[in-house]
Design a protein around this motif. Structure first.
Motif, PDB file in Angstrom:
ATOM      1  N   LEU A  81       0.779  -1.243   0.000  1.00  0.00           N
ATOM      2  CA  LEU A  81       0.000   0.000   0.000  1.00  0.00           C
ATOM      3  C   LEU A  81       0.807   1.286   0.000  1.00  0.00           C
ATOM      4  O   LEU A  81       0.272   2.348  -0.332  1.00  0.00           O
ATOM      5  CB  LEU A  81      -0.916   0.013   1.238  1.00  0.00           C
ATOM      6  CG  LEU A  81      -1.878  -1.172   1.369  1.00  0.00           C
ATOM      7  CD1 LEU A  81      -2.558  -1.140   2.728  1.00  0.00           C
ATOM      8  CD2 LEU A  81      -2.908  -1.165   0.250  1.00  0.00           C
ATOM      9  N   SER A  82       2.068   1.234   0.382  1.00  0.00           N
ATOM     10  CA  SER A  82       2.837   2.465   0.516  1.00  0.00           C
ATOM     11  C   SER A  82       3.231   3.037  -0.842  1.00  0.00           C
ATOM     12  O   SER A  82       3.851   2.355  -1.661  1.00  0.00           O
ATOM     13  CB  SER A  82       4.109   2.211   1.331  1.00  0.00           C
ATOM     14  OG  SER A  82       4.915   3.376   1.349  1.00  0.00           O
ATOM     15  N   THR A  83       2.904   4.308  -1.057  1.00  0.00           N
ATOM     16  CA  THR A  83       3.321   4.967  -2.298  1.00  0.00           C
ATOM     17  C   THR A  83       4.762   5.445  -2.205  1.00  0.00           C
ATOM     18  O   THR A  83       5.302   5.980  -3.179  1.00  0.00           O
ATOM     19  CB  THR A  83       2.396   6.159  -2.612  1.00  0.00           C
ATOM     20  OG1 THR A  83       2.355   7.041  -1.487  1.00  0.00           O
ATOM     21  CG2 THR A  83       0.994   5.672  -2.933  1.00  0.00           C
ATOM     22  N   TRP A  84       5.403   5.274  -1.046  1.00  0.00           N
ATOM     23  CA  TRP A  84       6.830   5.583  -0.904  1.00  0.00           C
ATOM     24  C   TRP A  84       7.702   4.412  -1.349  1.00  0.00           C
ATOM     25  O   TRP A  84       8.914   4.537  -1.466  1.00  0.00           O
ATOM     26  CB  TRP A  84       7.151   5.940   0.553  1.00  0.00           C
ATOM     27  CG  TRP A  84       6.518   7.221   0.979  1.00  0.00           C
ATOM     28  CD1 TRP A  84       5.362   7.385   1.683  1.00  0.00           C
ATOM     29  CD2 TRP A  84       7.003   8.541   0.723  1.00  0.00           C
ATOM     30  NE1 TRP A  84       5.093   8.718   1.885  1.00  0.00           N
ATOM     31  CE2 TRP A  84       6.089   9.450   1.310  1.00  0.00           C
ATOM     32  CE3 TRP A  84       8.129   9.044   0.058  1.00  0.00           C
ATOM     33  CZ2 TRP A  84       6.260  10.833   1.246  1.00  0.00           C
ATOM     34  CZ3 TRP A  84       8.298  10.419   0.006  1.00  0.00           C
ATOM     35  CH2 TRP A  84       7.382  11.288   0.593  1.00  0.00           C
ATOM     36  N   ILE A  85       7.080   3.256  -1.581  1.00  0.00           N
ATOM     37  CA  ILE A  85       7.807   2.077  -2.062  1.00  0.00           C
ATOM     38  C   ILE A  85       7.532   1.940  -3.558  1.00  0.00           C
ATOM     39  O   ILE A  85       6.392   1.663  -3.955  1.00  0.00           O
ATOM     40  CB  ILE A  85       7.355   0.817  -1.303  1.00  0.00           C
ATOM     41  CG1 ILE A  85       7.647   0.977   0.195  1.00  0.00           C
ATOM     42  CG2 ILE A  85       8.033  -0.426  -1.866  1.00  0.00           C
ATOM     43  CD1 ILE A  85       7.122  -0.157   1.048  1.00  0.00           C
ATOM     44  N   PRO A  86       8.539   2.139  -4.411  1.00  0.00           N
ATOM     45  CA  PRO A  86       8.302   2.133  -5.866  1.00  0.00           C
ATOM     46  C   PRO A  86       7.653   0.855  -6.387  1.00  0.00           C
ATOM     47  O   PRO A  86       6.884   0.893  -7.343  1.00  0.00           O
ATOM     48  CB  PRO A  86       9.709   2.325  -6.446  1.00  0.00           C
ATOM     49  CG  PRO A  86      10.481   3.012  -5.363  1.00  0.00           C
ATOM     50  CD  PRO A  86       9.940   2.457  -4.071  1.00  0.00           C
ATOM     51  N   GLY A  87       7.937  -0.268  -5.752  1.00  0.00           N
ATOM     52  CA  GLY A  87       7.401  -1.526  -6.247  1.00  0.00           C
ATOM     53  C   GLY A  87       6.095  -1.945  -5.617  1.00  0.00           C
ATOM     54  O   GLY A  87       5.619  -3.064  -5.871  1.00  0.00           O
ATOM     55  N   SER A  88       5.471  -1.081  -4.824  1.00  0.00           N
ATOM     56  CA  SER A  88       4.198  -1.453  -4.190  1.00  0.00           C
ATOM     57  C   SER A  88       3.080  -1.496  -5.225  1.00  0.00           C
ATOM     58  O   SER A  88       3.193  -0.939  -6.324  1.00  0.00           O
ATOM     59  CB  SER A  88       3.840  -0.447  -3.095  1.00  0.00           C
ATOM     60  OG  SER A  88       3.385   0.777  -3.658  1.00  0.00           O
ATOM     61  N   GLU A  89       1.984  -2.131  -4.853  1.00  0.00           N
ATOM     62  CA  GLU A  89       0.856  -2.216  -5.777  1.00  0.00           C
ATOM     63  C   GLU A  89       0.269  -0.847  -6.080  1.00  0.00           C
ATOM     64  O   GLU A  89      -0.056  -0.544  -7.236  1.00  0.00           O
ATOM     65  CB  GLU A  89      -0.214  -3.147  -5.201  1.00  0.00           C
ATOM     66  CG  GLU A  89       0.205  -4.595  -5.167  1.00  0.00           C
ATOM     67  CD  GLU A  89      -0.909  -5.526  -4.757  1.00  0.00           C
ATOM     68  OE1 GLU A  89      -0.737  -6.743  -4.926  1.00  0.00           O
ATOM     69  OE2 GLU A  89      -1.959  -5.049  -4.259  1.00  0.00           O
ATOM     70  N   LEU A  90       0.137  -0.001  -5.067  1.00  0.00           N
ATOM     71  CA  LEU A  90      -0.430   1.325  -5.330  1.00  0.00           C
ATOM     72  C   LEU A  90       0.516   2.185  -6.158  1.00  0.00           C
ATOM     73  O   LEU A  90       0.057   2.993  -6.973  1.00  0.00           O
ATOM     74  CB  LEU A  90      -0.775   2.030  -4.018  1.00  0.00           C
ATOM     75  CG  LEU A  90      -2.092   1.608  -3.370  1.00  0.00           C
ATOM     76  CD1 LEU A  90      -2.422   2.523  -2.195  1.00  0.00           C
ATOM     77  CD2 LEU A  90      -3.249   1.624  -4.365  1.00  0.00           C
ATOM     78  N   SER A  91       1.811   2.022  -5.978  1.00  0.00           N
ATOM     79  CA  SER A  91       2.756   2.747  -6.843  1.00  0.00           C
ATOM     80  C   SER A  91       2.568   2.313  -8.285  1.00  0.00           C
ATOM     81  O   SER A  91       2.619   3.146  -9.204  1.00  0.00           O
ATOM     82  CB  SER A  91       4.194   2.497  -6.384  1.00  0.00           C
ATOM     83  OG  SER A  91       4.463   3.134  -5.151  1.00  0.00           O
ATOM     84  N   GLY A  92       2.327   1.018  -8.495  1.00  0.00           N
ATOM     85  CA  GLY A  92       2.072   0.536  -9.846  1.00  0.00           C
ATOM     86  C   GLY A  92       0.809   1.120 -10.440  1.00  0.00           C
ATOM     87  O   GLY A  92       0.763   1.471 -11.623  1.00  0.00           O
ATOM     88  N   VAL A  93      -0.242   1.232  -9.619  1.00  0.00           N
ATOM     89  CA  VAL A  93      -1.490   1.849 -10.081  1.00  0.00           C
ATOM     90  C   VAL A  93      -1.239   3.296 -10.484  1.00  0.00           C
ATOM     91  O   VAL A  93      -1.697   3.761 -11.533  1.00  0.00           O
ATOM     92  CB  VAL A  93      -2.565   1.771  -8.977  1.00  0.00           C
ATOM     93  CG1 VAL A  93      -3.779   2.614  -9.345  1.00  0.00           C
ATOM     94  CG2 VAL A  93      -2.971   0.321  -8.732  1.00  0.00           C
TER      95      VAL A  93
END
Length: 345
Positions: A81-93
């Motif tokens: 869920l973290s948008t601070w992690i480039p590989g997170s699912e929400l970053s992908g969205v």
């Protein structure tokens, strides 16, 4: 509400009385080998803040095992869920905004769906798409006051109603380039809920999960009923306006003192009205108590934007939800279900 700061960027913490109680309980457990159950508390850094987990269990090892399981669950959710992690699912969205839908896990889909439900409930007061406008204000960094032209240019990318979810395909799509979603205003409450579920399954009979100011309790402390929590005065650091004992409940707050700067005598804070894209001006703080951390965490921001009258009307319509609202003049409103539960200094 905050009686001290976990870290520079922390949400308000409600923990002074709670921590004093837990310290005493933990100390007593350590001194008496025959006392059952025991209380164990540990703290780690996750989701950009200090996370404290307290477990009540039959013995120290059982409490430690439950706590480890709770921390693992929070860390797992952060990776999604973290948008601070480039590989997170929400970053992908967010990276696919304006291009294509992105497949996500059940947890990510659930939290985004519940965020949209919260947006509808609060008439858009809670908005997981408002991030580009928050960044434009840059309250904790550049302390920039955007022009109306700048804000107008952002309106198309902060429209939460345009977020598309396909439950069957389990995908999320942001239709406009530049859109992004951030569940920081509800994710800690969600993580607290999930961590409590894990603690229970691991054998804890009571405890607290506190992600900065988002707190979820379950069960009781040995020899006590519930968990006492103090609510801070929004303009007087260290002053408690009221205390409440939580029982299988969550508490969360939104305040204009969390992240802000002042210029020419005006306070500019990070809680934006999604209509004007300027700081909401009707409240100083909103504290919400609910059965779920997800509900408490999402509602506090939405009610802050709605203002005291409309916000309290919403609270009184909702089952198992209570609130303490301090308006812009510093007047305190208490929902009907809390009036006999609060203790005042």
């Amino acid at each position: 509400m905050q009686l001290f700061r976990w870290c520079a960027e922390s949400r308000p913490a409600f923990l002074l009385l709670l921590l004093l109680t837990l310290t005493v309980a933990s100390g007593c457990a350590g001194r008496s080998m025959q006392q059952e159950p025991v209380v164990v508390k540990r703290t780690q850094m996750h989701m950009g803040t200090l996370v404290s987990i307290t477990a009540v269990a039959a013995d120290k090892q059982a409490a430690q095992t439950a706590i480890e399981a709770g921390f693992y669950e929070i860390k797992r959710l952060e990776q999604l869920l973290s948008t601070w992690i480039p590989g997170s699912e929400l970053s992908g969205v967010n990276q696919a905004a304006g291009k294509h839908a992105v497949g996500v896990s059940g947890e990510t889909l659930e939290l985004v769906q519940r965020s949209l439900d919260m947006a509808r409930l609060t008439e858009g007061g809670f908005n997981i798409a408002v991030g580009p406008a928050v960044e434009a204000w840059s309250v904790t960094e550049r302390q920039h006051i955007p022009t109306q032209t700048e804000l107008q240019q952002l309106r198309s990318v902060v429209d939460w109603k345009s977020i598309q979810i396909d439950p069957e395909a389990r995908t999320i799509f942001l239709p406009r380039q530049g859109m992004r979603i951030d569940v920081g205003g509800i994710g800690k409450g969600y993580a607290a809920d999930r961590a409590v579920d894990v603690l229970r399954k691991a054998g804890a009979t009571g405890g607290v999960v506190a992600l900065s100011g988002d707190i979820k309790t379950f069960g009781d402390l040995p020899g006590m009923k519930g968990f006492p929590v103090g609510i801070r005065h929004p303009r007087q650091d260290g002053v408690v306006v009221a205390t409440i004992d939580l029982q299988d409940e969550a508490i969360s707050t939104a305040g204009d003192y969390e992240r802000y700067f002042e210029q020419d005598g005006i306070r500019y804070h990070h809680i934006l009205d999604p209509v004007s894209l300027e700081p909401a001006r009707l409240c100083q703080s909103v504290t919400v108590i609910a059965r779920e951390g997800t509900v408490a965490d999402g509602l506090d921001t939405g009610i802050f934007v709605l203002g005291p009258e409309r916000g309290m009307e919403l609270v009184e319509r909702l089952p198992d939800v209570e609130a303490v609202i301090i308006d812009v003049q510093g007047r305190m409103m208490v929902s009907s279900g809390l009036r006999d539960r609060l203790r005042y200094p």
